[in-house]
Design an enzyme around this catalytic site. Structure first.
Site, PDB file in Angstrom:
ATOM      1  N   ASP B  27      46.202  38.381 -23.287  1.00 37.93           N
ATOM      2  CA  ASP B  27      46.586  37.125 -22.656  1.00 37.93           C
ATOM      3  C   ASP B  27      46.181  36.023 -23.618  1.00 37.93           C
ATOM      4  O   ASP B  27      45.003  35.700 -23.746  1.00 37.93           O
ATOM      5  CB  ASP B  27      45.863  36.994 -21.303  1.00 37.93           C
ATOM      6  N   LYS B  93      48.000  26.455 -27.984  1.00 37.42           N
ATOM      7  CA  LYS B  93      49.215  26.989 -27.362  1.00 37.42           C
ATOM      8  C   LYS B  93      50.231  25.896 -27.013  1.00 37.42           C
ATOM      9  O   LYS B  93      51.432  26.123 -27.032  1.00 37.42           O
ATOM     10  CB  LYS B  93      48.817  27.747 -26.095  1.00 37.42           C
ATOM     11  N   GLU B 192      53.779  35.994 -18.212  1.00 40.87           N
ATOM     12  CA  GLU B 192      52.456  36.023 -17.576  1.00 40.87           C
ATOM     13  C   GLU B 192      52.499  36.340 -16.074  1.00 40.87           C
ATOM     14  O   GLU B 192      51.760  37.203 -15.608  1.00 40.87           O
ATOM     15  CB  GLU B 192      51.718  34.705 -17.831  1.00 40.87           C
ATOM     16  N   ASP B 214      51.231  30.346 -10.999  1.00 40.74           N
ATOM     17  CA  ASP B 214      50.321  30.455 -12.146  1.00 40.74           C
ATOM     18  C   ASP B 214      50.096  29.084 -12.763  1.00 40.74           C
ATOM     19  O   ASP B 214      50.967  28.552 -13.447  1.00 40.74           O
ATOM     20  CB  ASP B 214      50.942  31.429 -13.167  1.00 40.74           C
TER      21      ASP B 214
END
Lengths: 197, 650
Positions: B27, B93, B192, B214
């Site tokens: 992850d 990211k 994800e 999420d």
């Protein structure tokens, strides 16, 4: 149905079989120029109605064909898996949607292309658009409009069915088909509404 | 290779082989990154990779000078962030696949940017060194890989890396590139939320339709999935690739920074203080923030006031996804799964409860659940007989299309189409004798080219000069199982065609990728050394364990002197394995092998003797052996044959 030979074990099998019944290897996709019967791909006869248990059949075939099952396989099999899964996904999508299903069914009978639409219908579509625009601006009445168009779509679909059932003029079916396509697009647009606000 | 212990311990060799694939789930998060693996018991497990924690802060610090040890990753880097705000990259990211013109690069942040030739974001760190987001991410992945190797004692070569479902093609390509740069074979990019659902689905053995909400550090994702008979179908995805807990921190930091001069250092400190306060306010109603030499009380109500507009931004994509999936207003939904650290914020749970009309599930640690699911997928993809029989069917997050006349976008593949997918559209020339056609590939939901994201532009040349409308060009889009697009354009009459895998227009150029690969080769020697060390250590441990066992059960075959000699060699090997010289370990493995050769022969004899007496000896059932052990066994058999030329035998 024509027959073909398995690339791996040489066993002769029906061309519609995506997996060799003898050795279980995934088969190459049919050549690009072949008219693909998406009903047959999932093991059904062409029909205006959603085939029974199409979801189950799709899941069963996905389990066998999906690229995730071929990560360790040689490049050739990985390619076949990708191609076959791509076709399977598309066939499933077609069979799940009433308009796409009818469209494909007619295309298997040689009905295709964009026919000339009657001026009357074109006028009707203009009116529908205007009403939709107004409803969107004011923020109400959109759902009623959608319901109206959905009814029109369903009755057109019924017309096509009846036409095909009595062996009527398929050129006429092409126009009905174009109407259905228009209604489907209209509904997509209506249903996109909540997201944009 | 020491034949003796391999033949004696087929079971052990096999168990080594079973997990020797070293396929992990990663992850790669905005705030924290994790690595997990499915072990023998079939359960995924997150590995402790940073100061005893499973969470590796996604922070990379660059020291001036370069060379070995100049890059620090994780909590240690995080501690340097306040003192070296410009040399410490946090939340990289957010910059993946972004151009320097993107609004993202202009938000509140302490970094210094250089202009890349192709518009790629580049950070200036450690006295003028330039690094791009892919390289920074690769450092995080490299740290995860080498620390996982240390924990597991096996090389890690393959990984499933998760990405937000809403990542576009450019962001996916960048993530895959980072994996490659870190020396990993990226088996699959997995969305994800899908990973999270996979972790839950296996745990609960449930069937039904689930929403995965999420909210991580930098991204918001919503997915609607249906699980029936072991097939997970993603029905719809949506989200916002620039919304997350970091925005909460920034919003709160703005309050702290009011009326103060904003130096990079102060900005960093304010963000850190805000983050700590936010976490504190998850449990308490009020907290005291120490910032810039002052104390300030912040209440949960104050926090909620500044973050409410942000949390509410999750409602529109959620509603759209529910509708796309055919469960409008959440009617027919069986559960809502919470993922991401930001879902710990009480206000987020309140909003979720209202949005979906039910109490959300949060049984699995929301920080670990994605990595755990990725590990399960890695196992599904690589294990000969995976621990779970599950298949994931994912979808395209955004529509893909082409520019047509008048700056309009013609969609070829609409969002939420199950992948892999393909679509073909025919276009004609609009001018007489037109010999080339521009193909402009776009991603997004809007009608106008300017509102969509440009993925690639290329020209199909060699079209025969014909009157307008006669030449026909078929453009085919193919999306693979990673969600990555390739485009083919083909003129139907002549068959002239051109194909590309889409490289985003503002992504990395080939030269940049080459440069990055070259600089990673500089690290390659270190990597090879590390790998050899691990391999040799593992081998040493295996052999020592096997030798101990044989001494215990068959020690009577040895004289006291022989035994002492073997034990001395074993001790030498133990000492070497504790050090970091792989040559020394290897040498002592060979030495132990040599010293115990006679013992091996006697063990063989005893084994054969027992077999002849009718005792079945499991070790000799070759069908049971791992390929390794089998080879060793056969080599030994070969040795056992009388060889007249060998004076010592016979």
């Amino acid at each position: 149905m024509s027959a073909r030979k398995c690339w791996s074990c040489g066993h002769e099998h029906a061309a519609a079989e995506v997996i060799c019944p003898a050795c279980g290897k995934v088969q190459p996709p049919p050549p690009a120029e072949t008219a693909l019967d998406k009903f047959a791909l999932l093991g059904f006869a062409p029909s205006f109605d959603e085939p029974e248990a199409v979801d189950d059949k799709f899941r069963t075939l996905s389990r066998k064909l999906h690229p995730d099952r071929f990560v360790r396989a040689p490049a050739q099999e990985r390619r076949y898996s990708l191609e076959q899964t791509t076709l399977l996904n598309d066939a499933y999508k077609t069979l799940k949607d009433p308009v796409r299903r009818a469209e494909h069914l007619l295309s298997l009978r040689g009905v295709r292309g964009d026919p000339k639409m009657s001026p009357q219908f074109l006028e009707e579509t203009m009116e529908d658009r205007e009403k939709l625009l107004e409803a969107k601006m004011s923020g109400n009445g959109v759902e009623e409009l959608a319901r109206g168009v959905r009814e029109k779509r369903d009755s057109t679909l019924a017309e096509v069915r009846a036409l095909v059932a009595r062996g009527g003029d398929l050129a006429q079916a092409a126009e009905l088909l174009a109407r259905m396509r228009y209604y489907a697009r209209y509904l997509d647009e209506v249903e996109g509404r909540t997201a944009e606000i | 290779m020491p034949a003796i212990f391999q033949i004696s311990e087929p079971g052990e060799t096999r168990s080594k082989e079973a997990c020797a694939t070293g396929a992990v789930g990663i992850d790669l998060g905005t705030t924290n990154s994790l690595v997990a693996i499915v072990l023998g018991d079939g359960k995924p497990q997150a590995l402790a990779v940073d100061e005893g924690s499973t969470l590796l802060p996604s922070v990379v610090h660059y020291r001036p000078g370069g060379g070995p040890g100049s890059v620090i990753v994780g909590a240690a880097a995080r501690r340097l962030a306040a003192d070296f705000p410009r040399d410490t990259i946090v939340s990289v990211k957010r910059f993946m696949g972004r151009s320097s013109a993107d609004p993202e690069t202009r938000r509140l942040s302490p970094y210094r940017f250089a202009d890349g030739q192709s518009g790629v974001v580049r950070f200036v760190v450690g006295e003028g060194r330039l690094v791009n987001p892919v390289e920074v991410s690769a450092e995080i992945l490299r740290a995860l890989r080498s620390r996982a190797e240390e924990r597991l004692g096996i090389p890690v070569k393959q990984a499933v890396i998760t990405v937000p479902a809403y990542f576009d093609d450019a962001q996916r390509q960048a993530t895959k590139e980072a994996g490659r740069l870190a020396g990993l074979e990226v088996l699959r990019l997995l969305n994800e939320p899908t990973a999270a659902a996979l972790a839950y689905g296996l745990d609960k053995r449930s069937q039904g339709t689930f929403a995965v909400y999420d909210l991580g550090g930098g991204t918001f994702d919503i997915s609607i999935l249906k699980l029936v008979e072991g097939v997970f179908e993603v029905k719809a995805v949506g989200g916002d690739s620039a919304l997350g807990g970091d925005d909460f921190d920034r919003a709160l930091a703005e309050i702290l920074l009011e009326g103060k001069e904003r130096t990079p250092r102060l900005v960093r400190e304010a963000i850190d203080a805000a983050k700590a306060a936010k976490e504190e306010l998850t449990k308490n109603d009020r907290t005291v923030v120490l910032f810039h030499g002052g104390r300030r009380e912040i209440t949960r109500a104050q926090l909620e006031q500044v973050i409410l507009p942000l949390v509410e931004k999750t409602a529109a994509p959620s509603k759209r996804a529910l509708r796309d999936a055919g469960v409008p207003e959440g009617k027919g939904l069986d559960g809502v799964i919470l993922v991401g650290g930001s879902t710990r914020v009480p206000l987020v749970r309140t909003v979720v409860r209202k949005l979906f009309g039910m109490e959300p599930l949060a049984d699995i640690d929301p920080d670990e659940v994605v990595a755990l699911g990725a590990a399960v997928q890695a196992d599904l993809l690589t294990a000969e007989s995976p621990q779970h029989d599950v298949l994931l069917l994912d979808v395209t997050p955004l529509s893909l299309g082409l520019e047509t006349m008048g700056g309009l976008v013609e969609k070829l593949i609409v969002r939420n189409t199950t992948i892999p997918a393909r679509a073909t559209q025919e276009f004609t020339t609009f001018a007489d004798a037109q010999t080339g056609m521009d193909i402009h590939v776009l991603q997004g939901e809007r009608e106008l080219v300017q509102d969509c994201r440009s993925l690639a532009k290329f020209t199909l040349g060699g079209i025969p000069p014909l009157p307008s409308g006669l030449a026909r060009v078929a453009v085919t889009f193919q999306v693979d199982a990673d969600g990555i697009l390739s485009v083919t354009a083909r003129e139907q009459l002549t068959g002239v065609s051109q194909a590309i895998t889409v490289k985003p227009s503002h992504g990395l150029s080939d030269e940049e990728i080459e440069r990055m690969l070259l600089s990673s080769i500089e690290h390659a020697e270190e990597d090879v050394q590390a790998r050899l060390l691990i391999d040799n250590r593992v081998e040493a441990q295996r052999i020592l364990k096997a030798a101990e066992k044989q001494l215990e059960s068959n020690g009577d075959l040895l004289s006291a002197e022989e035994r002492a000699q073997i034990e001395a060699s074993m001790q030498e090997l133990r000492d070497a394995a504790a050090g970091s010289d792989h040559h020394a370990i290897h040498e002592r493995i060979e030495r132990l092998d040599h010293v115990s050769a006679d013992f091996a022969k006697r063990l063989m004899d005893r084994g054969i003797e027992r077999a002849l007496k009718g005792h079945a000896v499991a070790e000799f059932d070759r069908g049971e052996m791992s390929p390794h052990a089998k080879k060793a066994y056969e080599a030994l058999q070969e040795k056992e044959k009388p060889e007249p030329s060998n004076a010592e035998r016979g």
